[in-house]
Design a protein around this motif. Structure first.
Motif, PDB file in Angstrom:
ATOM      1  N   ALA A  14       7.440   8.010  18.768  1.00 36.12           N
ATOM      2  CA  ALA A  14       6.545   9.177  18.735  1.00 36.12           C
ATOM      3  C   ALA A  14       6.555   9.667  17.298  1.00 36.12           C
ATOM      4  O   ALA A  14       7.382   9.209  16.490  1.00 36.12           O
ATOM      5  CB  ALA A  14       7.024  10.279  19.679  1.00 36.12           C
ATOM      6  N   ASP A  15       5.669  10.571  16.966  1.00 32.92           N
ATOM      7  CA  ASP A  15       5.645  11.104  15.604  1.00 32.92           C
ATOM      8  C   ASP A  15       6.958  11.835  15.313  1.00 32.92           C
ATOM      9  O   ASP A  15       7.265  12.841  15.962  1.00 32.92           O
ATOM     10  CB  ASP A  15       4.463  12.082  15.484  1.00 32.92           C
ATOM     11  CG  ASP A  15       4.268  12.573  14.055  1.00 32.92           C
ATOM     12  OD1 ASP A  15       5.203  12.444  13.245  1.00 32.92           O
ATOM     13  OD2 ASP A  15       3.173  13.081  13.762  1.00 32.92           O
ATOM     14  N   PRO A  16       7.735  11.351  14.343  1.00 27.43           N
ATOM     15  CA  PRO A  16       9.023  11.991  14.059  1.00 27.43           C
ATOM     16  C   PRO A  16       8.894  13.441  13.588  1.00 27.43           C
ATOM     17  O   PRO A  16       9.877  14.182  13.640  1.00 27.43           O
ATOM     18  CB  PRO A  16       9.638  11.136  12.949  1.00 27.43           C
ATOM     19  CG  PRO A  16       8.757   9.971  12.774  1.00 27.43           C
ATOM     20  CD  PRO A  16       7.474  10.189  13.502  1.00 27.43           C
TER      21      PRO A  16
ATOM     22  N   THR B 121       5.093   4.340   3.445  1.00 26.48           N
ATOM     23  CA  THR B 121       4.731   5.702   3.819  1.00 26.48           C
ATOM     24  C   THR B 121       5.934   6.624   3.742  1.00 26.48           C
ATOM     25  O   THR B 121       6.924   6.306   3.060  1.00 26.48           O
ATOM     26  CB  THR B 121       4.041   5.679   5.211  1.00 26.48           C
ATOM     27  OG1 THR B 121       3.585   6.978   5.518  1.00 26.48           O
ATOM     28  CG2 THR B 121       4.969   5.167   6.299  1.00 26.48           C
ATOM     29  N   ASP B 122       5.870   7.770   4.437  1.00 29.64           N
ATOM     30  CA  ASP B 122       6.926   8.784   4.296  1.00 29.64           C
ATOM     31  C   ASP B 122       7.905   8.818   5.462  1.00 29.64           C
ATOM     32  O   ASP B 122       8.672   9.754   5.602  1.00 29.64           O
ATOM     33  CB  ASP B 122       6.281  10.167   4.090  1.00 29.64           C
ATOM     34  CG  ASP B 122       5.259  10.509   5.161  1.00 29.64           C
ATOM     35  OD1 ASP B 122       5.190   9.780   6.171  1.00 29.64           O
ATOM     36  OD2 ASP B 122       4.514  11.494   4.984  1.00 29.64           O
ATOM     37  N   VAL B 123       7.833   7.810   6.338  1.00 29.09           N
ATOM     38  CA  VAL B 123       8.829   7.660   7.411  1.00 29.09           C
ATOM     39  C   VAL B 123       9.281   6.188   7.419  1.00 29.09           C
ATOM     40  O   VAL B 123       8.647   5.352   6.780  1.00 29.09           O
ATOM     41  CB  VAL B 123       8.241   8.048   8.798  1.00 29.09           C
ATOM     42  CG1 VAL B 123       8.037   9.551   8.898  1.00 29.09           C
ATOM     43  CG2 VAL B 123       6.932   7.320   9.068  1.00 29.09           C
TER      44      VAL B 123
ATOM     45  N   GLY C 167       0.859   5.302   0.459  1.00 32.18           N
ATOM     46  CA  GLY C 167       0.081   6.428   0.975  1.00 32.18           C
ATOM     47  C   GLY C 167       0.208   7.649   0.079  1.00 32.18           C
ATOM     48  O   GLY C 167       1.058   7.696  -0.825  1.00 32.18           O
ATOM     49  N   GLY C 168      -0.616   8.640   0.342  1.00 30.84           N
ATOM     50  CA  GLY C 168      -0.681   9.836  -0.492  1.00 30.84           C
ATOM     51  C   GLY C 168       0.651  10.537  -0.678  1.00 30.84           C
ATOM     52  O   GLY C 168       0.980  11.003  -1.775  1.00 30.84           O
ATOM     53  N   SER C 169       1.456  10.615   0.372  1.00 34.53           N
ATOM     54  CA  SER C 169       2.726  11.342   0.260  1.00 34.53           C
ATOM     55  C   SER C 169       3.728  10.567  -0.594  1.00 34.53           C
ATOM     56  O   SER C 169       4.709  11.144  -1.068  1.00 34.53           O
ATOM     57  CB  SER C 169       3.300  11.614   1.649  1.00 34.53           C
ATOM     58  OG  SER C 169       3.411  10.414   2.358  1.00 34.53           O
TER      59      SER C 169
ATOM     60  N   GLY D 197       9.142   3.757   9.414  1.00 37.46           N
ATOM     61  CA  GLY D 197       8.416   2.723  10.157  1.00 37.46           C
ATOM     62  C   GLY D 197       7.622   3.383  11.259  1.00 37.46           C
ATOM     63  O   GLY D 197       7.316   4.582  11.193  1.00 37.46           O
ATOM     64  N   ILE D 198       7.290   2.585  12.267  1.00 38.23           N
ATOM     65  CA  ILE D 198       6.580   3.118  13.421  1.00 38.23           C
ATOM     66  C   ILE D 198       7.642   3.546  14.437  1.00 38.23           C
ATOM     67  O   ILE D 198       8.547   2.771  14.746  1.00 38.23           O
ATOM     68  CB  ILE D 198       5.631   2.054  14.006  1.00 38.23           C
ATOM     69  CG1 ILE D 198       4.586   1.672  12.944  1.00 38.23           C
ATOM     70  CG2 ILE D 198       4.963   2.568  15.273  1.00 38.23           C
ATOM     71  CD1 ILE D 198       3.850   0.389  13.248  1.00 38.23           C
ATOM     72  N   PHE D 199       7.522   4.760  14.910  1.00 29.95           N
ATOM     73  CA  PHE D 199       8.507   5.305  15.839  1.00 29.95           C
ATOM     74  C   PHE D 199       7.893   5.453  17.229  1.00 29.95           C
ATOM     75  O   PHE D 199       6.685   5.344  17.414  1.00 29.95           O
ATOM     76  CB  PHE D 199       8.988   6.675  15.345  1.00 29.95           C
ATOM     77  CG  PHE D 199       9.970   6.586  14.204  1.00 29.95           C
ATOM     78  CD1 PHE D 199      11.325   6.787  14.416  1.00 29.95           C
ATOM     79  CD2 PHE D 199       9.537   6.284  12.919  1.00 29.95           C
ATOM     80  CE1 PHE D 199      12.237   6.695  13.368  1.00 29.95           C
ATOM     81  CE2 PHE D 199      10.430   6.192  11.865  1.00 29.95           C
ATOM     82  CZ  PHE D 199      11.793   6.391  12.084  1.00 29.95           C
TER      83      PHE D 199
ATOM     84  N   ALA E 222      -1.893   7.890  16.712  1.00 33.73           N
ATOM     85  CA  ALA E 222      -0.717   7.682  15.846  1.00 33.73           C
ATOM     86  C   ALA E 222      -1.200   7.255  14.462  1.00 33.73           C
ATOM     87  O   ALA E 222      -1.480   6.089  14.214  1.00 33.73           O
ATOM     88  CB  ALA E 222       0.204   6.618  16.445  1.00 33.73           C
ATOM     89  N   LYS E 223      -1.310   8.209  13.552  1.00 32.82           N
ATOM     90  CA  LYS E 223      -2.023   7.931  12.299  1.00 32.82           C
ATOM     91  C   LYS E 223      -1.169   7.180  11.284  1.00 32.82           C
ATOM     92  O   LYS E 223      -1.606   6.973  10.152  1.00 32.82           O
ATOM     93  CB  LYS E 223      -2.565   9.215  11.701  1.00 32.82           C
ATOM     94  CG  LYS E 223      -1.470  10.138  11.225  1.00 32.82           C
ATOM     95  CD  LYS E 223      -2.039  11.189  10.311  1.00 32.82           C
ATOM     96  CE  LYS E 223      -0.901  12.069   9.839  1.00 32.82           C
ATOM     97  NZ  LYS E 223      -1.197  12.882   8.720  1.00 32.82           N
ATOM     98  N   VAL E 224       0.031   6.771  11.685  1.00 32.15           N
ATOM     99  CA  VAL E 224       0.879   6.036  10.750  1.00 32.15           C
ATOM    100  C   VAL E 224       0.187   4.753  10.278  1.00 32.15           C
ATOM    101  O   VAL E 224       0.426   4.288   9.164  1.00 32.15           O
ATOM    102  CB  VAL E 224       2.277   5.783  11.376  1.00 32.15           C
ATOM    103  CG1 VAL E 224       2.199   4.963  12.661  1.00 32.15           C
ATOM    104  CG2 VAL E 224       3.227   5.158  10.385  1.00 32.15           C
TER     105      VAL E 224
ATOM    106  N   LYS F 206       0.845  -1.201   0.000  1.00 27.98           N
ATOM    107  CA  LYS F 206       0.000   0.000   0.000  1.00 27.98           C
ATOM    108  C   LYS F 206       0.878   1.247   0.000  1.00 27.98           C
ATOM    109  O   LYS F 206       1.813   1.350   0.795  1.00 27.98           O
ATOM    110  CB  LYS F 206      -0.919  -0.013   1.222  1.00 27.98           C
ATOM    111  CG  LYS F 206      -1.783   1.237   1.348  1.00 27.98           C
ATOM    112  CD  LYS F 206      -1.281   2.169   2.413  1.00 27.98           C
ATOM    113  CE  LYS F 206      -1.964   3.527   2.409  1.00 27.98           C
ATOM    114  NZ  LYS F 206      -1.478   4.401   3.486  1.00 27.98           N
TER     115      LYS F 206
END
Ligand code: ADP
Ligand code: ASP
Ligand code: MG
Length: 433
Positions: A181-183, A173-175, A9-11, A177-179, A208-210, A7
């Motif tokens: 906290a929000d990077p 996605t644009d990071v 994502g938009g970014s 993975g799951i961190f 956490a919308k990741v 999948k």
């Protein structure tokens, strides 16, 4: 050969160049011998822009038309992506949610998937082609186009992975993975290698919308391994599965139990600025009042999060009840409560749009005393006032002023020793909307 659902994502597909970059990645996965199904979101902030456009036309548009409008975003990206893959010499076909067999109930704007019948996707794979599916959409039992709620492409991907019995569902996605906290807010956030469905459920439910909450629920129910990673780097991301111990490293000699002993106490800090607070002031403190209030609130279709009832004032026998709910549910809830004001005999409603919620999540918390004290101490030292508190076995959440939310996230992250020593987390793209 594996069956992989990817999948994006938009970014990751925000412009023509990104679409070509993603297409290359997909073609590589296909050429490596995998069966590949791709779920794609609308380009960049298209969904937000469509919402704004509709708002200019009507403050309360028919939900059915909203869904038709919003699903257009994913149609654009799916077809462009199919063209880009085709140009690389790999056959690809795009499908709407309806064509892909995503059947939902008829609740526009937040439809639930009731069945996945992916005949056409299977056919496409059997011809050696890549199947591209528009995320976030389906078709209802009454044959109307529906959407699954914001972030719903994650849910489409997991549902297809379950329906096709895929080996893995990769969320690009644009990071990285799951961190912890929000990077975007905490540059020193650490990447988490493995997280359980339960912990990710709490993180997602806390904002956490990741990964969309529904997607995690679905993955847990059907035991779909989810790999959250960046579409901009080749790095391994975060594995979300049933246990900490059953993950990728097939050579690891440690069993679940040994791994579990090393589980971190805290998995992360999540934040949420999508909620508002309503206070029902001066409610007579008599039997059944709370039940009646929340029946009315439920009837308005609002998803309540935190609830606080104050001790009643002895002299008046009245109390205040506050609760938090998504911004989007405020209007209908206030109208519903005001409609029964004389029946419920409360004094007034106060609406507070300027709140933020920060949550500390971790399965190890339940066996460690003093966590709440440390969290409250961190907020005190940062000069941040706490307005509401709620706890579960593996989560503590507090409501603060919206403008102190980012500071609260950073203070708690530092207080629990989560800051990384390995430099700053990379945010590759996106606007954080
Ligand atoms: P996509 O467009 O790929 O669906 P989203 O914007 O929905 O991307 O989700 C990715 C974003 O989630 C990241 O850019 C980041 O700002 C945010 N985020 C919030 N909490 C976390 C977290 N704990 N770990 C990683 N990202 C997070
Ligand atoms: N485009 C939809 C949204 O912005 C779905 C998604 O991206 O997951 O919410
Ligand atoms: Mg998303």
């Amino acid at each position: 050969m594996a069956l992989v659902v990817q999948k994006y994502g938009g970014s990751s597909v925000s412009d023509a160049r990104s679409i070509k970059r993603v297409a290359k990645r997909i073609a590589e996965a296909k050429r490596a011998g995998n069966d590949v199904v791709v779920v794609v979101s609308a380009m960049g902030d298209t969904t937000d822009e469509l919402l704004e456009l509709a708002d200019e036309i009507s403050p309360k548009p028919p939900q059915r038309e909203m869904d038709i409008l919003l699903t257009a975003g994913e149609r654009i990206s799916m077809s462009l992506l199919a063209m880009a893959i085709d140009k690389l010499g790999v056959k690809a076909k795009s499908f709407t949610g309806q064509q892909a067999g995503l059947l939902t109930d008829a609740v526009h704007g937040k439809a639930r998937i009731v069945d996945v019948v992916p005949h056409r996707i299977r056919q496409t794979l059997s011809k050696g082609q890549v199947a591209i599916v528009a995320g976030f959409q389906g078709v209802s039992t009454s044959n109307d186009v529906t959407t699954l709620g914001r972030g719903g492409s994650d849910t489409t991907a997991v549902a297809l992975a379950a329906g096709l019995d895929a080996d893995v569902c990769e969320i690009y996605t644009d990071v990285d993975g799951i961190f912890s906290a929000d990077p975007r807010i905490v540059p020193g956030a650490r990447k988490i290698d493995k997280v359980t469905y339960e912990e990710m459920l709490e993180l997602a439910a806390s904002g956490a919308k990741v990964l969309a909450l529904r997607a995690v629920e679905y993955a847990r129910r059907y035991d779909v391994p989810v790999h959250v990673r960046s579409s901009f780097s080749g790095k391994t991301g975060t594995l979300v599965t049933g246990t900490h111990g059953d993950l990728i490293d097939p050579n690891a000699s440690t069993g679940d139990q040994e791994e579990a002993m090393e589980d971190p106490i805290i998995s992360g800090v999540a934040h949420d600025s999508s909620e508002a607070k309503i206070t029902v002031v001066g409610v007579p403190d008599t039997l059944g009042q709370a039940a009646r209030i929340f029946e009315v609130v439920a009837g308005a279709g609002a998803n309540i999060d935190m609830i606080v009832q104050n001790v009643s004032v002895a002299a008046t026998g009245r109390t205040d009840i506050s609760f938090t709910l998504p911004h989007g549910d405020v209007r209908s809830t206030v109208a519903a409560l005001n409609a029964v004001k004389s029946e419920l005999k409360f004094d007034e409603l106060q609406i507070d749009d300027e709140i933020g919620k920060v949550s500390l999540v971790g399965a190890g918390m339940k066996s460690h005393p003093g966590i709440s004290a440390r969290l409250f101490g961190a907020l005190r030292d940062a000069g941040i006032n706490i307005e509401m508190i709620s706890t579960s076995e593996i989560r503590i959440s507090v409501v603060t002023r919206a403008d102190s939310l980012d500071d609260a996230v950073r203070a708690i992250h530092t207080a629990f020793g989560l800051d990384s020593s390995e430099g700053e987390a990379v945010v590759y793209a996106g606007t954080g909307r």
